[in-house]
Motif scaffolding. Structure first.
Motif, PDB file in Angstrom:
ATOM      1  N   GLY A  30       0.792  -1.224   0.000  1.00 21.22           N
ATOM      2  CA  GLY A  30       0.000   0.000   0.000  1.00 21.22           C
ATOM      3  C   GLY A  30       0.823   1.273   0.000  1.00 21.22           C
ATOM      4  O   GLY A  30       0.317   2.341   0.338  1.00 21.22           O
ATOM      5  N   THR A  31       2.089   1.162  -0.378  1.00 17.58           N
ATOM      6  CA  THR A  31       2.940   2.354  -0.430  1.00 17.58           C
ATOM      7  C   THR A  31       3.136   2.774  -1.885  1.00 17.58           C
ATOM      8  O   THR A  31       3.279   1.928  -2.761  1.00 17.58           O
ATOM      9  CB  THR A  31       4.329   2.084   0.197  1.00 17.58           C
ATOM     10  OG1 THR A  31       4.951   1.004  -0.494  1.00 17.58           O
ATOM     11  CG2 THR A  31       4.209   1.724   1.660  1.00 17.58           C
ATOM     12  N   PRO A  32       3.133   4.056  -2.137  1.00 18.79           N
ATOM     13  CA  PRO A  32       3.342   4.508  -3.516  1.00 18.79           C
ATOM     14  C   PRO A  32       4.783   4.247  -3.964  1.00 18.79           C
ATOM     15  O   PRO A  32       5.673   4.056  -3.138  1.00 18.79           O
ATOM     16  CB  PRO A  32       3.056   6.005  -3.460  1.00 18.79           C
ATOM     17  CG  PRO A  32       3.246   6.378  -2.042  1.00 18.79           C
ATOM     18  CD  PRO A  32       2.937   5.163  -1.214  1.00 18.79           C
ATOM     19  N   TYR A  33       4.960   4.251  -5.275  1.00 18.07           N
ATOM     20  CA  TYR A  33       6.313   4.092  -5.811  1.00 18.07           C
ATOM     21  C   TYR A  33       7.172   5.272  -5.378  1.00 18.07           C
ATOM     22  O   TYR A  33       6.695   6.407  -5.375  1.00 18.07           O
ATOM     23  CB  TYR A  33       6.321   4.083  -7.339  1.00 18.07           C
ATOM     24  CG  TYR A  33       5.632   2.931  -7.995  1.00 18.07           C
ATOM     25  CD1 TYR A  33       5.863   1.621  -7.591  1.00 18.07           C
ATOM     26  CD2 TYR A  33       4.772   3.148  -9.061  1.00 18.07           C
ATOM     27  CE1 TYR A  33       5.234   0.568  -8.221  1.00 18.07           C
ATOM     28  CE2 TYR A  33       4.142   2.094  -9.698  1.00 18.07           C
ATOM     29  CZ  TYR A  33       4.377   0.802  -9.275  1.00 18.07           C
ATOM     30  OH  TYR A  33       3.761  -0.236  -9.900  1.00 18.07           O
ATOM     31  N   PRO A  34       8.446   5.018  -5.094  1.00 15.53           N
ATOM     32  CA  PRO A  34       9.355   6.154  -4.928  1.00 15.53           C
ATOM     33  C   PRO A  34       9.502   6.867  -6.282  1.00 15.53           C
ATOM     34  O   PRO A  34       9.236   6.275  -7.336  1.00 15.53           O
ATOM     35  CB  PRO A  34      10.676   5.522  -4.512  1.00 15.53           C
ATOM     36  CG  PRO A  34      10.403   4.093  -4.236  1.00 15.53           C
ATOM     37  CD  PRO A  34       9.089   3.750  -4.850  1.00 15.53           C
ATOM     38  N   VAL A  35       9.933   8.089  -6.253  1.00 18.02           N
ATOM     39  CA  VAL A  35      10.073   8.880  -7.479  1.00 18.02           C
ATOM     40  C   VAL A  35      10.974   8.166  -8.484  1.00 18.02           C
ATOM     41  O   VAL A  35      10.659   8.109  -9.677  1.00 18.02           O
ATOM     42  CB  VAL A  35      10.635  10.289  -7.144  1.00 18.02           C
ATOM     43  CG1 VAL A  35      10.971  11.050  -8.405  1.00 18.02           C
ATOM     44  CG2 VAL A  35       9.639  11.060  -6.312  1.00 18.02           C
ATOM     45  N   GLU A  36      12.071   7.592  -8.008  1.00 19.57           N
ATOM     46  CA  GLU A  36      13.011   6.925  -8.916  1.00 19.57           C
ATOM     47  C   GLU A  36      12.349   5.775  -9.673  1.00 19.57           C
ATOM     48  O   GLU A  36      12.500   5.645 -10.885  1.00 19.57           O
ATOM     49  CB  GLU A  36      14.217   6.410  -8.120  1.00 19.57           C
ATOM     50  CG  GLU A  36      15.270   5.757  -8.983  1.00 19.57           C
ATOM     51  CD  GLU A  36      16.432   5.209  -8.181  1.00 19.57           C
ATOM     52  OE1 GLU A  36      17.506   5.053  -8.784  1.00 19.57           O
ATOM     53  OE2 GLU A  36      16.289   4.939  -6.973  1.00 19.57           O
ATOM     54  N   VAL A  37      11.600   4.939  -8.972  1.00 16.86           N
ATOM     55  CA  VAL A  37      10.921   3.812  -9.622  1.00 16.86           C
ATOM     56  C   VAL A  37       9.886   4.342 -10.617  1.00 16.86           C
ATOM     57  O   VAL A  37       9.801   3.868 -11.748  1.00 16.86           O
ATOM     58  CB  VAL A  37      10.253   2.885  -8.578  1.00 16.86           C
ATOM     59  CG1 VAL A  37       9.372   1.840  -9.251  1.00 16.86           C
ATOM     60  CG2 VAL A  37      11.306   2.214  -7.709  1.00 16.86           C
ATOM     61  N   HIS A  38       9.121   5.321 -10.206  1.00 17.92           N
ATOM     62  CA  HIS A  38       8.098   5.899 -11.079  1.00 17.92           C
ATOM     63  C   HIS A  38       8.722   6.452 -12.371  1.00 17.92           C
ATOM     64  O   HIS A  38       8.228   6.180 -13.471  1.00 17.92           O
ATOM     65  CB  HIS A  38       7.355   7.003 -10.323  1.00 17.92           C
ATOM     66  CG  HIS A  38       6.263   7.628 -11.096  1.00 17.92           C
ATOM     67  ND1 HIS A  38       5.051   7.006 -11.300  1.00 17.92           N
ATOM     68  CD2 HIS A  38       6.188   8.821 -11.734  1.00 17.92           C
ATOM     69  CE1 HIS A  38       4.288   7.792 -12.041  1.00 17.92           C
ATOM     70  NE2 HIS A  38       4.951   8.897 -12.303  1.00 17.92           N
ATOM     71  N   LEU A  39       9.807   7.205 -12.227  1.00 18.58           N
ATOM     72  CA  LEU A  39      10.452   7.786 -13.402  1.00 18.58           C
ATOM     73  C   LEU A  39      11.068   6.722 -14.306  1.00 18.58           C
ATOM     74  O   LEU A  39      10.962   6.800 -15.534  1.00 18.58           O
ATOM     75  CB  LEU A  39      11.519   8.795 -12.979  1.00 18.58           C
ATOM     76  CG  LEU A  39      10.990  10.078 -12.341  1.00 18.58           C
ATOM     77  CD1 LEU A  39      12.144  10.928 -11.832  1.00 18.58           C
ATOM     78  CD2 LEU A  39      10.148  10.859 -13.325  1.00 18.58           C
ATOM     79  N   LEU A  40      11.706   5.727 -13.720  1.00 11.77           N
ATOM     80  CA  LEU A  40      12.316   4.672 -14.528  1.00 11.77           C
ATOM     81  C   LEU A  40      11.270   3.822 -15.237  1.00 11.77           C
ATOM     82  O   LEU A  40      11.473   3.407 -16.379  1.00 11.77           O
ATOM     83  CB  LEU A  40      13.246   3.801 -13.675  1.00 11.77           C
ATOM     84  CG  LEU A  40      14.554   4.467 -13.272  1.00 11.77           C
ATOM     85  CD1 LEU A  40      15.279   3.658 -12.212  1.00 11.77           C
ATOM     86  CD2 LEU A  40      15.456   4.689 -14.480  1.00 11.77           C
ATOM     87  N   LEU A  41      10.139   3.583 -14.579  1.00 12.62           N
ATOM     88  CA  LEU A  41       9.059   2.876 -15.263  1.00 12.62           C
ATOM     89  C   LEU A  41       8.595   3.669 -16.480  1.00 12.62           C
ATOM     90  O   LEU A  41       8.325   3.106 -17.540  1.00 12.62           O
ATOM     91  CB  LEU A  41       7.888   2.620 -14.310  1.00 12.62           C
ATOM     92  CG  LEU A  41       8.042   1.456 -13.345  1.00 12.62           C
ATOM     93  CD1 LEU A  41       6.926   1.468 -12.313  1.00 12.62           C
ATOM     94  CD2 LEU A  41       8.072   0.135 -14.073  1.00 12.62           C
ATOM     95  N   GLY A  42       8.499   4.970 -16.327  1.00 14.37           N
ATOM     96  CA  GLY A  42       8.120   5.822 -17.456  1.00 14.37           C
ATOM     97  C   GLY A  42       9.163   5.819 -18.559  1.00 14.37           C
ATOM     98  O   GLY A  42       8.830   5.780 -19.741  1.00 14.37           O
TER      99      GLY A  42
END
Length: 90
Positions: A30-42
């Protein structure tokens, strides 16, 4: 040695597995992605038409594009995997 097309297919599969891994962990904790994971997924996102063009097009220009794409994308997926591993640590 694998052909370039097989290597591209493997990269596509690996990206999907990493995406599922991150999403599963996110859903379970239930925790959001950290910024790094979010950006790398993008950064690793490619639309299906781009994958199809890499896999099914022919000619020397496409072969060169595949040869340049695979090492860069592999490096990006390694960075994503490391970021997901850090995300999964308590």
């Amino acid at each position: 040695m694998k052909s370039q097309r097989h290597r591209i297919t493997d990269l596509r599969t690996r990206r999907r597995e990493l995406q599922r891994r991150a999403a599963t962990y996110r859903a379970s904790k239930g925790t959001p992605y950290p910024v790094e994971v979010h950006l790398l997924l993008g950064q690793t996102y490619l639309d299906p038409a781009s994958w199809d063009a890499l896999l099914h097009s022919r000619g020397p220009a496409v072969a060169l594009r595949r040869a340049r794409f695979a090492p860069r994308y592999d490096q990006l997926l390694r960075r994503l995997e490391e970021a997901i591993t850090r995300y999964e640590r308590p």
